[in-house]
Design a protein around this motif. Sequence first.
Motif, PDB file in Angstrom:
ATOM      1  N   ASP A  88      18.834  43.266 128.495  1.00  0.00           N
ATOM      2  CA  ASP A  88      18.209  41.945 128.469  1.00  0.00           C
ATOM      3  C   ASP A  88      17.059  41.892 127.461  1.00  0.00           C
ATOM      4  OD1 ASP A  88      19.017  39.593 129.687  1.00  0.00           O
ATOM      5  OD2 ASP A  88      17.236  39.496 130.965  1.00  0.00           O
ATOM      6  N   VAL A  89      17.163  42.713 126.420  1.00  0.00           N
ATOM      7  CA  VAL A  89      16.132  42.766 125.380  1.00  0.00           C
ATOM      8  C   VAL A  89      16.626  42.013 124.149  1.00  0.00           C
ATOM      9  CG1 VAL A  89      14.805  44.260 123.847  1.00  0.00           C
ATOM     10  CG2 VAL A  89      15.227  44.959 126.211  1.00  0.00           C
ATOM     11  N   GLU A  90      15.812  41.060 123.687  1.00  0.00           N
ATOM     12  CA  GLU A  90      16.192  40.235 122.535  1.00  0.00           C
ATOM     13  C   GLU A  90      15.811  40.898 121.221  1.00  0.00           C
ATOM     14  OE1 GLU A  90      15.984  35.607 121.938  1.00  0.00           O
ATOM     15  OE2 GLU A  90      14.016  36.463 121.458  1.00  0.00           O
ATOM     16  N   ASP A  91      16.693  40.784 120.239  1.00  0.00           N
ATOM     17  CA  ASP A  91      16.372  41.178 118.873  1.00  0.00           C
ATOM     18  C   ASP A  91      16.030  39.922 118.069  1.00  0.00           C
ATOM     19  OD1 ASP A  91      16.106  42.329 116.398  1.00  0.00           O
ATOM     20  OD2 ASP A  91      18.185  42.901 116.161  1.00  0.00           O
ATOM     21  N   ARG A  92      17.043  39.077 117.823  1.00  0.00           N
ATOM     22  CA  ARG A  92      16.802  37.826 117.106  1.00  0.00           C
ATOM     23  C   ARG A  92      17.202  36.599 117.922  1.00  0.00           C
ATOM     24  NH1 ARG A  92      18.671  39.031 110.774  1.00  0.00           N
ATOM     25  NH2 ARG A  92      17.364  40.885 110.474  1.00  0.00           N
ATOM     26  N   ASP A  93      18.268  36.738 118.709  1.00  0.00           N
ATOM     27  CA  ASP A  93      18.774  35.615 119.504  1.00  0.00           C
ATOM     28  C   ASP A  93      19.538  36.209 120.678  1.00  0.00           C
ATOM     29  OD1 ASP A  93      20.319  33.579 120.634  1.00  0.00           O
ATOM     30  OD2 ASP A  93      20.544  32.512 118.736  1.00  0.00           O
ATOM     31  N   LEU A  94      18.908  36.278 121.848  1.00  0.00           N
ATOM     32  CA  LEU A  94      19.492  36.998 122.982  1.00  0.00           C
ATOM     33  C   LEU A  94      20.815  36.390 123.433  1.00  0.00           C
ATOM     34  CD1 LEU A  94      19.215  39.332 124.908  1.00  0.00           C
ATOM     35  CD2 LEU A  94      17.851  37.875 126.431  1.00  0.00           C
ATOM     36  N   ALA A  95      20.920  35.067 123.395  1.00  0.00           N
ATOM     37  CA  ALA A  95      22.165  34.431 123.823  1.00  0.00           C
ATOM     38  C   ALA A  95      23.328  34.876 122.939  1.00  0.00           C
ATOM     39  CB  ALA A  95      22.022  32.912 123.793  1.00  0.00           C
ATOM     40  N   TYR A  96      23.110  34.882 121.631  1.00  0.00           N
ATOM     41  CA  TYR A  96      24.152  35.332 120.710  1.00  0.00           C
ATOM     42  C   TYR A  96      24.437  36.818 120.905  1.00  0.00           C
ATOM     43  CZ  TYR A  96      26.596  36.526 116.397  1.00  0.00           C
ATOM     44  OH  TYR A  96      27.518  36.999 115.493  1.00  0.00           O
ATOM     45  N   GLU A  97      23.376  37.589 121.066  1.00  0.00           N
ATOM     46  CA  GLU A  97      23.531  39.039 121.218  1.00  0.00           C
ATOM     47  C   GLU A  97      24.304  39.391 122.492  1.00  0.00           C
ATOM     48  OE1 GLU A  97      19.486  39.273 118.673  1.00  0.00           O
ATOM     49  OE2 GLU A  97      19.386  39.798 120.803  1.00  0.00           O
ATOM     50  N   LYS A  98      24.066  38.657 123.562  1.00  0.00           N
ATOM     51  CA  LYS A  98      24.834  38.891 124.785  1.00  0.00           C
ATOM     52  C   LYS A  98      26.304  38.522 124.581  1.00  0.00           C
ATOM     53  CE  LYS A  98      21.343  38.611 128.428  1.00  0.00           C
ATOM     54  NZ  LYS A  98      20.927  37.934 129.676  1.00  0.00           N
ATOM     55  N   GLN A  99      26.530  37.419 123.891  1.00  0.00           N
ATOM     56  CA  GLN A  99      27.894  36.961 123.653  1.00  0.00           C
ATOM     57  C   GLN A  99      28.703  38.011 122.898  1.00  0.00           C
ATOM     58  OE1 GLN A  99      28.092  33.355 121.358  1.00  0.00           O
ATOM     59  NE2 GLN A  99      30.299  33.413 121.174  1.00  0.00           N
ATOM     60  N   VAL A 100      28.088  38.644 121.910  1.00  0.00           N
ATOM     61  CA  VAL A 100      28.813  39.600 121.072  1.00  0.00           C
ATOM     62  C   VAL A 100      28.783  41.006 121.655  1.00  0.00           C
ATOM     63  CG1 VAL A 100      28.916  40.687 118.796  1.00  0.00           C
ATOM     64  CG2 VAL A 100      28.381  38.252 118.996  1.00  0.00           C
ATOM     65  N   GLN A 101      27.613  41.429 122.128  1.00  0.00           N
ATOM     66  CA  GLN A 101      27.457  42.822 122.561  1.00  0.00           C
ATOM     67  C   GLN A 101      28.063  43.097 123.935  1.00  0.00           C
ATOM     68  OE1 GLN A 101      23.383  44.193 122.252  1.00  0.00           O
ATOM     69  NE2 GLN A 101      23.084  43.155 120.292  1.00  0.00           N
TER      70      GLN A 101
END
Length: 264
Positions: A88-101
């Motif tokens: 649950d750690v954001e780099d640039r955009d957590l919503a996008y990062e969750k979607q992809v990662q």
Amino acid sequence: MTYQGVLTKMQTEFLEPISYYLVFKNDFINLNQLLDKTLEFTFVGHECLNCHLDKPIYRQGFCRSCFFDIPQAADWIMKPELSQAHLDVEDRDLAYEKQVQLQPHIVYLANSSNIKVGVTRKSQVPTRWIDQGAHEAIEIVEVPNRYLAGITEVALKDYVGDKTNWRTMLKNDIVDENLVEWRDKLKQYIPDEAKPYFIEDNQETNIQFPVLQYPKKPKSLNFEKAQHYIGILKGIKGQYLIFEDDTVCNIRGNEGLVVKINIL
């Protein structure tokens, strides 16, 4: 016939051989149908794949400001082990990062110039292997997120390569390997967190590319630098166009450039 558009990664169909398409905003080109035909390329300008402005391309088809801002160009894209969405750690955009990662990822072995280990989303199999010009590949591990795939890749890089020699791949100086044996040999080096996800009973995938003539001494073409080029298309492998005079063009390396293509 003339086409004009911004270059993006060639789209593919997993056929025998692979079918390739250049897709523009309002049109597309089936490149397999252009083998042995003379093509004329003219550089027209730039179009950032994110902001769509006519700005110089910095990397990966993005202008400099977009490259350092958007999540699609963050460090974890190239280094999956840096992924942190599972924490649950954001780099640039957590919503996008969750979607992809936070979706199934595959750690694989591919043989293009040599055996290499790589990571891709499960949804990108076998597209990722095609893009790398691999003539054979096999899945090793299927994990639920990008982080686990990343740390597995890092662990295996001590025992097998993680880079493709593009010249060797294009010259087709390749040796067939028994990827099932390689998969089983590398099992012992998989991190404990990923060991439960090891795939034990699959077979390698073989890939055929539409190539009539391989280059002996590949010469790389950048449309922005060359401005204009005419050549006879002899093949497509990976994301490369191969021409009769040994010129090769990495479409991924030219993403974001607007070109005019004339079929002579």
